[in-house]
Enzyme design. Structure first.
Site, short mmCIF file in Angstrom:
data_model
loop_
_atom_site.label_atom_id
_atom_site.label_comp_id
_atom_site.label_asym_id
_atom_site.label_seq_id
_atom_site.Cartn_x
_atom_site.Cartn_y
_atom_site.Cartn_z
N ASN A 127 -3.04 -7.70 -3.24
CA ASN A 127 -4.06 -6.75 -3.69
C ASN A 127 -3.55 -6.07 -4.95
O ASN A 127 -2.67 -5.23 -4.89
CB ASN A 127 -4.30 -5.74 -2.55
CG ASN A 127 -5.22 -4.61 -2.95
OD1 ASN A 127 -5.88 -4.67 -4.01
ND2 ASN A 127 -5.29 -3.60 -2.11
N LYS A 131 -5.06 -4.03 -6.81
CA LYS A 131 -5.61 -2.67 -6.97
C LYS A 131 -6.11 -2.47 -8.41
O LYS A 131 -6.59 -3.42 -9.03
CB LYS A 131 -4.58 -1.62 -6.54
CG LYS A 131 -4.06 -1.90 -5.13
CD LYS A 131 -3.30 -0.77 -4.50
CE LYS A 131 -2.85 -1.18 -3.10
NZ LYS A 131 -2.13 -0.12 -2.41
N HIS A 160 -10.37 -0.84 2.78
CA HIS A 160 -9.00 -0.49 2.42
C HIS A 160 -8.80 1.03 2.54
O HIS A 160 -9.73 1.80 2.27
CB HIS A 160 -8.69 -0.95 0.99
CG HIS A 160 -7.24 -0.81 0.66
ND1 HIS A 160 -6.70 0.38 0.25
CD2 HIS A 160 -6.21 -1.69 0.74
CE1 HIS A 160 -5.39 0.22 0.08
NE2 HIS A 160 -5.08 -1.03 0.38
P1 PGA Z 1 1.66 -1.60 -1.01
O1 PGA Z 1 0.07 -1.65 -0.74
O2 PGA Z 1 2.19 -2.96 -0.68
O3 PGA Z 1 1.79 -1.24 -2.45
O4 PGA Z 1 2.20 -0.56 -0.07
C1 PGA Z 1 -0.45 -2.38 0.33
C2 PGA Z 1 -1.94 -2.30 0.35
O5 PGA Z 1 -2.50 -1.23 0.05
O6 PGA Z 1 -2.64 -3.29 0.66
#
Ligand code: PGA
Length: 251
Positions: free
Chosen positions: A9, A11, A95
């Site tokens: 992901n 983001k 999410h």
């Molecule tokens: P992170 O995020 O691996 O940066 O903790 C995981 C997610 O939000 O899917």
């Protein structure tokens, strides 16, 4: 046997150029991997370019969100058919950043899950408790309620198109991952719940990913848990080498 599924992901990160460079680097690094399902989940605006770069490879593409209506006057929203049109196979729904930053609730998330399934997209449904909820001993209650409400109306013959991602909110982007035991405990709980809601057979086949500060150093141990069927990776998926190492840990 559940085939491991590792999704990255991205983001709200990358640019037009770096998104394509990232998927190209990943393509080269994991080209021989056949025993793990792999997906990257770029921002909406880069989906088409990333899907084009990934076409014909072992890397599928997903979106970070979707709207449940088919089309029309919904300014700023993106439909399931639009996602399919640009080459998406998966879509992350619910999410924790959408739940807790944007304010999405279970009933909206449920509508999105149903719309995605109807359109032939594969939802990655995220559930997970806040730190205060864990400390108050409410993890099982929170995850049970989220899972039950968000799967409402999902038919038995649709269920295996869903992946559930257990992402404890306190572990996301904090560097503090759940321990393998903590993850395993909640994954078992989710699987028992799914057995109750559907059947043991479907529960045994459903994939449950863990997410929250997953990285190369802890990937093998997390995936080594019996009921952890893969990872939903945030930060560590932005580096092709790190993400490839995690995919290889799942092989
Ligand atoms: P992170 O995020 O691996 O940066 O903790 C995981 C997610 O939000 O899917």
């Amino acid at each position: 046997m559940r085939k491991p599924f590792i999704a990255g992901n991205w983001k709200m990160n990358t640019t037009a150029e770096s998104s394509v460079a990232l998927v190209n680097a990943l393509k080269a690094a994991v080209k021989d991997v056949t025993t793990v399902d792999i997906a990257v989940v770029p921002p909406f605006v880069y989906l088409a370019a990333v899907a084009k770069a990934a076409a014909g490879s072992n890397i599928a593409v997903g979106a970070q969100d979707v709207y449940f209506e088919g089309n029309g006057a919904f300014t700023g929203e993106i439909s399931c058919d639009m996602l399919k049109d640009v080459g998406c196979k998966y879509v992350i729904i619910g999410h924790s950043e959408r739940r807790h930053v944007i304010g999405e609730k279970d009933d909206l998330i449920n509508k999105k899950v149903l719309a995605a399934l109807k359109a032939g997209l594969k939802p990655i449904l995220c559930v997970g408790e806040l730190l205060a909820e864990r400390e108050a001993g409410k993890t099982a209650a929170v995850v049970t309620e989220q899972t039950t409400r968000c799967l409402a109306g999902v038919a038995a013959d649709q269920l295996l198109n869903v992946t559930i991602a257990y992402e404890p909110v306190w572990a996301i982007g904090t560097g503090r991952n759940a321990t393998p035991d903590q993850a395993q405990e909640v994954h078992v709980m989710i699987r028992k719940l799914v057995a109750k809601l559907y059947s043991q057979e479907l529960a045994d086949k459903l994939r449950i990913q863990y997410g929250g500060s997953a990285k190369p150093a802890n990937a093998a141990e997390l995936i080594g848990q019996k009921d952890v069927d893969g990872l939903l990776v945030g930060g560590a998926s932005l580096k092709a080498d790190d993400f490839a190492a995690m995919i290889k840990a799942a092989q």
